[in-house]
Scaffold this motif. Sequence first.
Motif, PDB file in Angstrom:
ATOM      1  N   VAL A   1      36.167  36.668  40.913  1.00 21.93           N
ATOM      2  CA  VAL A   1      35.871  35.417  41.708  1.00 21.93           C
ATOM      3  C   VAL A   1      35.102  34.892  42.456  1.00 21.93           C
ATOM      4  N   TYR A   2      34.119  34.838  42.205  1.00 17.64           N
ATOM      5  CA  TYR A   2      33.565  33.443  42.168  1.00 17.64           C
ATOM      6  C   TYR A   2      33.634  32.124  41.705  1.00 17.64           C
ATOM      7  N   GLN A   3      33.888  32.378  40.222  1.00 16.63           N
ATOM      8  CA  GLN A   3      34.317  30.968  39.595  1.00 16.63           C
ATOM      9  C   GLN A   3      35.675  30.397  40.320  1.00 16.63           C
ATOM     10  N   GLY A   4      36.276  31.996  40.730  1.00 16.12           N
ATOM     11  CA  GLY A   4      37.639  31.235  41.104  1.00 16.12           C
ATOM     12  C   GLY A   4      37.654  30.002  42.963  1.00 16.12           C
ATOM     13  N   PHE A   5      36.303  31.207  43.231  1.00 16.28           N
ATOM     14  CA  PHE A   5      36.202  30.224  45.456  1.00 16.28           C
ATOM     15  C   PHE A   5      35.560  29.002  44.372  1.00 16.28           C
ATOM     16  N   MET A   6      34.734  28.802  44.189  1.00 16.85           N
ATOM     17  CA  MET A   6      33.798  27.771  43.021  1.00 16.85           C
ATOM     18  C   MET A   6      34.724  26.460  42.686  1.00 16.85           C
ATOM     19  N   VAL A   7      35.996  27.256  41.892  1.00 22.15           N
ATOM     20  CA  VAL A   7      36.875  26.014  41.332  1.00 22.15           C
ATOM     21  C   VAL A   7      38.395  25.736  42.310  1.00 22.15           C
ATOM     22  N   THR A   8      38.577  26.295  42.779  1.00 23.85           N
ATOM     23  CA  THR A   8      39.462  26.535  44.133  1.00 23.85           C
ATOM     24  C   THR A   8      38.885  26.490  45.165  1.00 23.85           C
ATOM     25  N   GLY A   9      38.172  26.799  45.869  1.00 23.15           N
ATOM     26  CA  GLY A   9      38.006  26.293  46.584  1.00 23.15           C
ATOM     27  C   GLY A   9      38.995  28.109  47.929  1.00 23.15           C
ATOM     28  N   ASP A  10      39.614  28.635  47.684  1.00 22.85           N
ATOM     29  CA  ASP A  10      40.357  29.481  48.438  1.00 22.85           C
ATOM     30  C   ASP A  10      39.544  30.498  48.666  1.00 22.85           C
ATOM     31  N   ILE A  11      39.171  30.822  49.909  1.00 19.86           N
ATOM     32  CA  ILE A  11      38.774  32.116  50.370  1.00 19.86           C
ATOM     33  C   ILE A  11      39.569  32.656  51.220  1.00 19.86           C
ATOM     34  N   GLY A  12      40.387  32.755  51.239  1.00 21.88           N
ATOM     35  CA  GLY A  12      41.182  33.594  51.219  1.00 21.88           C
ATOM     36  C   GLY A  12      41.386  34.297  50.274  1.00 21.88           C
ATOM     37  N   MET A  13      41.810  33.888  48.787  1.00 23.76           N
ATOM     38  CA  MET A  13      41.751  34.901  47.512  1.00 23.76           C
ATOM     39  C   MET A  13      40.717  35.889  47.532  1.00 23.76           C
ATOM     40  N   SER A  14      39.099  34.712  47.571  1.00 24.78           N
ATOM     41  CA  SER A  14      38.128  35.509  47.508  1.00 24.78           C
ATOM     42  C   SER A  14      38.268  37.096  48.155  1.00 24.78           C
ATOM     43  N   SER A  15      38.754  36.917  48.985  1.00 25.32           N
ATOM     44  CA  SER A  15      38.700  38.195  50.890  1.00 25.32           C
ATOM     45  C   SER A  15      39.851  39.042  49.752  1.00 25.32           C
ATOM     46  N   ALA A  16      40.432  38.299  49.386  1.00 27.64           N
ATOM     47  CA  ALA A  16      41.939  39.774  49.065  1.00 27.64           C
ATOM     48  C   ALA A  16      41.160  40.549  47.969  1.00 27.64           C
ATOM     49  N   ALA A  17      40.195  39.881  47.335  1.00 23.38           N
ATOM     50  CA  ALA A  17      39.992  40.926  45.878  1.00 23.38           C
ATOM     51  C   ALA A  17      39.149  41.371  46.613  1.00 23.38           C
ATOM     52  N   GLY A  18      38.125  41.081  48.032  1.00 21.18           N
ATOM     53  CA  GLY A  18      36.635  41.438  47.792  1.00 21.18           C
ATOM     54  C   GLY A  18      37.794  42.961  48.525  1.00 21.18           C
ATOM     55  N   LEU A  19      38.790  42.668  49.279  1.00 18.25           N
ATOM     56  CA  LEU A  19      39.313  43.970  50.621  1.00 18.25           C
ATOM     57  C   LEU A  19      39.550  44.723  49.195  1.00 18.25           C
ATOM     58  N   TYR A  20      40.821  44.617  47.852  1.00 12.87           N
ATOM     59  CA  TYR A  20      41.206  45.235  47.579  1.00 12.87           C
ATOM     60  C   TYR A  20      40.531  46.360  47.152  1.00 12.87           C
ATOM     61  N   GLN A  21      39.049  45.671  46.211  1.00 11.25           N
ATOM     62  CA  GLN A  21      37.502  46.569  45.610  1.00 11.25           C
ATOM     63  C   GLN A  21      37.434  47.550  46.454  1.00 11.25           C
ATOM     64  N   ALA A  22      37.223  47.130  47.913  1.00  4.39           N
ATOM     65  CA  ALA A  22      36.973  48.114  49.106  1.00  4.39           C
ATOM     66  C   ALA A  22      37.766  48.975  48.847  1.00  4.39           C
ATOM     67  N   VAL A  23      39.088  48.639  49.279  1.00  2.00           N
ATOM     68  CA  VAL A  23      40.053  49.801  49.415  1.00  2.00           C
ATOM     69  C   VAL A  23      40.229  50.984  47.945  1.00  2.00           C
ATOM     70  N   ILE A  24      40.117  50.077  46.865  1.00  2.00           N
ATOM     71  CA  ILE A  24      40.216  51.693  45.783  1.00  2.00           C
ATOM     72  C   ILE A  24      39.106  51.974  45.344  1.00  2.00           C
ATOM     73  N   GLY A  25      37.896  51.520  46.009  1.00  2.00           N
ATOM     74  CA  GLY A  25      36.806  52.421  45.563  1.00  2.00           C
ATOM     75  C   GLY A  25      36.565  53.322  47.193  1.00  2.00           C
ATOM     76  N   PHE A  26      37.297  53.278  47.716  1.00  2.00           N
ATOM     77  CA  PHE A  26      37.124  54.456  49.181  1.00  2.00           C
ATOM     78  C   PHE A  26      38.289  55.486  48.912  1.00  2.00           C
ATOM     79  N   ILE A  27      38.845  54.716  48.165  1.00  2.00           N
ATOM     80  CA  ILE A  27      40.539  56.095  47.274  1.00  2.00           C
ATOM     81  C   ILE A  27      39.475  56.588  46.471  1.00  2.00           C
ATOM     82  N   LEU A  28      38.900  56.260  45.290  1.00  2.00           N
ATOM     83  CA  LEU A  28      38.426  56.610  44.381  1.00  2.00           C
ATOM     84  C   LEU A  28      37.356  57.557  44.616  1.00  2.00           C
ATOM     85  N   VAL A  29      36.355  57.350  46.071  1.00  2.00           N
ATOM     86  CA  VAL A  29      35.904  58.437  46.515  1.00  2.00           C
ATOM     87  C   VAL A  29      36.405  59.606  47.353  1.00  2.00           C
TER      88      VAL A  29
END
Length: 328
Positions: free
Chosen positions: A283-311
């Motif tokens: 995500v960091y490299q993708g953001f640094m290359v493309t500057g796409d904050i939406g894609m970075s936020s999508a990855a962060g939300l994906y991580q949070a939701v999956i982590g919550f489900i796993l717990v």
Amino acid sequence: MEQATQAAVERPNSRKKTKTLNQSYWQKYGIFYLMMAPALVVLIVNNYIPMVGSLIAFKNMTYASPSFFQNFMDSPWVGWDNFKYMFTSSDAWNITRNTILYNAVFIVLNLIVGVAFALMFNAMRNRRLAKLHQTLMFLPYFLSMIILSYLVYAFLNPDIGILNKFILPWFGAQPIDWFSDPKWWPIILPLVNTWKGIGYYAVIYLAAIIGIDNEYYEAAHMDGATKWKQVWSITIPLIRPVLIIMTLLQIGRIFYADFGLFFQVTRNAGALYDTTLVIDTYVYQGFMVTGDIGMSSAAGLYQAVIGFILVLTANLIVRRISRDDALF
């Protein structure tokens, strides 16, 4: 008629009782809510209000205005497009696999090695020496990943590193270009992570072990139980709630990778991406290359939701096995 009259008399009385109970409740517990208020305000401001930013994951952010709020309002909604980009990428399977497998290994090592060191510290008779060992083992936990990356580089430098310069020649082995050969890093990264964090887990497990009443061990010793038998029959069962809680907390972050470990320690070497690229660095490299904050936020939300489900899933499994050991 009598019943209606009696109900009319009892209704005000019940209201008075409810009001009295409410008053007594706040008189008894109001001070605790007052003490808790500052922490609740910090929690809401720091943890919950920023969750509104998760909406960025569903937008194509534009930067026409100097105001971030205005940019957010003017940016068009794109639905699940940011998530589709991440999942349809050729690296999607690779980064997900690396993130899960590395964290699974970290969880197992933190549990086994942490308990092992806690048992050894608890068995030491010289308490001053035990405190010295605990302090020295805890020290790496406070080191930043920048410092840790230079320590690792001092060992793995292809030309003047300790391994290539002294240790490998002593065994008659050829020098290795560690930062160009990805096959070694599934071993190196768990070793570095364990070395850095094991003091933290060892101290937590040691605190749980110290809380066990010594009479259990005395009774077991009188019955002829060996030290190993005492560990398996007394120590492990009695610290099981702590083991479960620590494991559940780590499972909740199994989709999160230590950015410093995978970015700084590996020196972001492109030759190692097959075995070191994880969701956070991707995500960091993708953001640094493309500057796409939406894609970075999508990855962060994906991580949070999956982590919550796993717990929730892991806690449900524990709850089915032993209700008393569940986190909630």
